[in-house]
Design an enzyme around this catalytic site. Structure first.
Site, mmCIF file in Angstrom:
data_model
loop_
_atom_site.group_PDB
_atom_site.id
_atom_site.type_symbol
_atom_site.label_atom_id
_atom_site.label_comp_id
_atom_site.label_asym_id
_atom_site.label_seq_id
_atom_site.Cartn_x
_atom_site.Cartn_y
_atom_site.Cartn_z
ATOM 1 N N LYS A 41 0.805 -1.218 0.000
ATOM 2 C CA LYS A 41 0.000 0.000 0.000
ATOM 3 C C LYS A 41 0.845 1.278 0.000
ATOM 4 C CE LYS A 41 -4.270 1.324 2.243
ATOM 5 N NZ LYS A 41 -5.185 0.978 3.306
ATOM 6 N N LYS A 99 -7.857 -13.968 8.905
ATOM 7 C CA LYS A 99 -8.959 -14.616 9.641
ATOM 8 C C LYS A 99 -10.185 -13.739 9.759
ATOM 9 C CE LYS A 99 -5.420 -12.973 11.952
ATOM 10 N NZ LYS A 99 -4.319 -13.191 12.832
ATOM 11 N N GLU A 123 -5.653 -21.967 5.426
ATOM 12 C CA GLU A 123 -5.122 -22.717 6.572
ATOM 13 C C GLU A 123 -4.396 -21.808 7.563
ATOM 14 O OE1 GLU A 123 -5.342 -26.374 7.181
ATOM 15 O OE2 GLU A 123 -4.994 -25.244 9.022
ATOM 16 N N VAL A 126 -6.067 -19.835 10.864
ATOM 17 C CA VAL A 126 -6.409 -20.387 12.184
ATOM 18 C C VAL A 126 -5.226 -21.171 12.748
ATOM 19 C CG1 VAL A 126 -7.993 -21.873 13.470
ATOM 20 C CG2 VAL A 126 -8.836 -20.572 11.518
ATOM 21 N N ILE A 130 -0.321 -24.776 12.704
ATOM 22 C CA ILE A 130 -1.001 -26.063 12.953
ATOM 23 C C ILE A 130 -1.989 -26.320 11.809
ATOM 24 C CG2 ILE A 130 -2.428 -27.421 14.550
ATOM 25 C CD1 ILE A 130 -1.694 -25.495 16.789
ATOM 26 N N GLU A 184 -1.174 -8.444 16.129
ATOM 27 C CA GLU A 184 -1.809 -7.752 15.010
ATOM 28 C C GLU A 184 -1.358 -6.289 15.010
ATOM 29 O OE1 GLU A 184 -4.062 -9.455 12.848
ATOM 30 O OE2 GLU A 184 -3.099 -11.027 14.004
ATOM 31 N N ASP A 195 -9.575 -11.637 17.907
ATOM 32 C CA ASP A 195 -8.880 -12.480 16.926
ATOM 33 C C ASP A 195 -9.216 -13.963 17.165
ATOM 34 O OD1 ASP A 195 -6.579 -12.803 14.888
ATOM 35 O OD2 ASP A 195 -5.893 -14.030 16.573
ATOM 36 N N LYS A 199 -11.151 -16.735 14.576
ATOM 37 C CA LYS A 199 -10.651 -18.086 14.273
ATOM 38 C C LYS A 199 -11.673 -19.152 14.686
ATOM 39 C CE LYS A 199 -5.888 -16.490 14.680
ATOM 40 N NZ LYS A 199 -4.828 -16.132 15.615
HETATM 41 N N1 HSE Z 1 -1.818 -12.011 16.013
HETATM 42 C C1 HSE Z 1 -2.080 -13.389 15.776
HETATM 43 C C2 HSE Z 1 -1.738 -14.182 17.018
HETATM 44 C C3 HSE Z 1 -1.262 -13.854 14.610
HETATM 45 O O1 HSE Z 1 -1.080 -13.629 17.899
HETATM 46 O O2 HSE Z 1 -2.141 -15.325 17.135
HETATM 47 C C4 HSE Z 1 -1.641 -15.218 14.077
HETATM 48 O O3 HSE Z 1 -2.957 -15.253 13.631
#
Ligand code: HSE
Length: 415
Positions: A41, A99, A123, A126, A130, A184, A195, A199
């Site tokens: 950006k 996510k 994938e 989440v 893993i 984030e 977050d 997920k």
């Molecule tokens: N900020 C997210 C975490 C990154 O700490 O899990 C991975 O999705």
């Protein structure tokens, strides 16, 4: 796609995930993938590659017919949705790590794939490295699942580990999680549980065949955690983990919630420390299984994106088997009861939450803490008020399922 030639990738975003993927592909020279174009950006931002590697107009990348697949790894979920939706309208193959984008737009993303024949894999969205989505989607496609729960946010788990294992302060631990690239851009998403909620919504679609709107999931975090709460947990040797959980009640209703929880040494999640995530998948026949791995960071997340790139280039797409199989997707169990600890300065919250079975009321200066029972419906309704009040709430155990069953048995007994 012809599997013998180098496949060209158009990459959107060059933050933690984009750079992680780029670095993996630079090291693994035998892989038949090349990042051909990188769209970012801000032309003024200092980046680890020379400026000629970047383009700033995402339409140009979307229109580039020489690209074989697109990878979306930007942090703004709505801009990401615009990019991914346009790519799917063109029938393209797209991998995303976002996510929030998937959680908020899954029904539209499914419809776009159906209508235009494109494919979206996610994938990395989440539990970082893993491989939980494909495990739930493929391995458990035919076995009914009773519960999927776990630690789905690496940053908040890192902070809690620093607090409980190393006696660090919250602010210092959060700064470390940011410096290490786990958090984030807006770390509120991590620490407030939002977050984890995103997920959980994604996992729920694959595990139980129900797309839930994030707005329907109560989420609480560790942003208002204080020393008193930590001491309370330590009293009986427990720690606090931020647990995201979805399970089906005996009546087949769904209980999705994100709630910090007391976890003792007998709990599967007790051993999940630092930026690791842990997901327990409980099959009706196979029983509970813990999947543990790095939930955040450029390389683990980049590795999950790479795995999607390989799969998508071979023609794989999610079958959404449980979504397609489910004629009546489960309703939310609004009456389901959870046992919680609440600390606040505002007694009205006890009423807002409809807390019952009040026990162990403690007062300290302006604040009080109390144990009580709350329904899922009241948690959903009162969540904004709780956040606004700066109150802290946690479950007394991560075993919401049996705590709930125990309560309802007691109730039946008493009546
Ligand atoms: N900020 C997210 C975490 C990154 O700490 O899990 C991975 O999705």
């Amino acid at each position: 796609m012809d599997s013998h030639r180098l496949l060209k990738i158009g990459l959107f975003g060059f933050g933690c995930v984009g750079q992680g993927l780029y670095d993996i592909l630079s090291r693994e020279e035998t892989l038949p993938f090349k990042v051909e174009r990188i769209c970012v950006k801000d032309p003024k931002k200092l980046r680890p590659l020379p400026a000629e590697n970047f383009t700033y107009d995402w339409q140009q990348v979307l229109q580039d017919e020489s690209l074989d697949l697109l990878v979306e790894a930007i942090s703004d979920a709505e801009e990401a949705f615009a990019i991914v939706a346009e790519a799917l309208r063109q029938g393209k193959k797209v991998v995303t790590a976002n996510k929030k984008l998937v959680a908020f737009h899954l029904p539209e993303l499914l419809a776009l794939q159906e209508e235009f024949g494109g494919t979206l894999l996610y994938e990395a969205a989440v539990a970082g490295g893993i491989p939980i989505i494909r495990t739930v989607e493929e391995y458990f496609s035919n076995e009914p699942l009773e519960r999927v729960h776990g630690i789905l946010n690496g940053s908040s788990n890192y902070i809690l580990s620093q607090i409980f294992l190393l006696q660090k302060g919250y602010a210092e631990a959060l700064k470390e999680a940011q410096d290490k690239g786990f958090a984030e851009l807006d770390p509120w998403l991590d620490v407030a549980g939002a977050d984890s909620r995103h997920k959980l919504c994604i996992l729920t679609a694959h595990a139980f065949g129900k797309t839930i709107a994030p707005e329907d999931v109560a989420f609480f975090g560790i942003d208002y955690l204080n020393d008193q709460d930590v001491e309370y947990a330590k009293q009986d040797g427990s720690v606090i983990k931020m647990v995201a959980s979805a399970h089906l009640t005996a009546d087949g209703e769904l209980v999705p919630v994100v709630l910090p929880s007391l976890v003792d040494a007998s709990d599967d999640l007790f051993v999940v420390e630092q930026e690791f995530n842990g997901v327990v998948v409980q099959g009706a026949y196979s029983g509970p299984q813990l999947f543990k791995g790095r939930g955040a960071g450029g390389h683990p997340t980049g590795a999950a994106v790479l795995s999607d790139i390989v799969s998508i280039s071979k023609g794989y797409s999610y079958g959404y088997k449980k979504l397609h199989k489910t004629t009546n997707a489960p309703a939310l169990a609004l009456d389901f009861e959870l046992e919680v600890y609440l600390r606040s300065t505002e007694p009205e919250l006890v009423v807002a939450l409809g807390l019952t079975n009040l026990q162990n009321v403690q007062r300290e200066n302006e604040s009080f803490s109390v144990l009580g029972t709350v329904t899922l419906g009241n948690l959903i309704k009162a969540q904004d008020e709780i956040r606004k009040a700066g109150a802290y709430i946690m479950a007394l155990s991560s075993d919401f399922v049996n705590a709930g069953v125990k309560k309802s048995k007691e109730r039946v007994h008493a009546s």
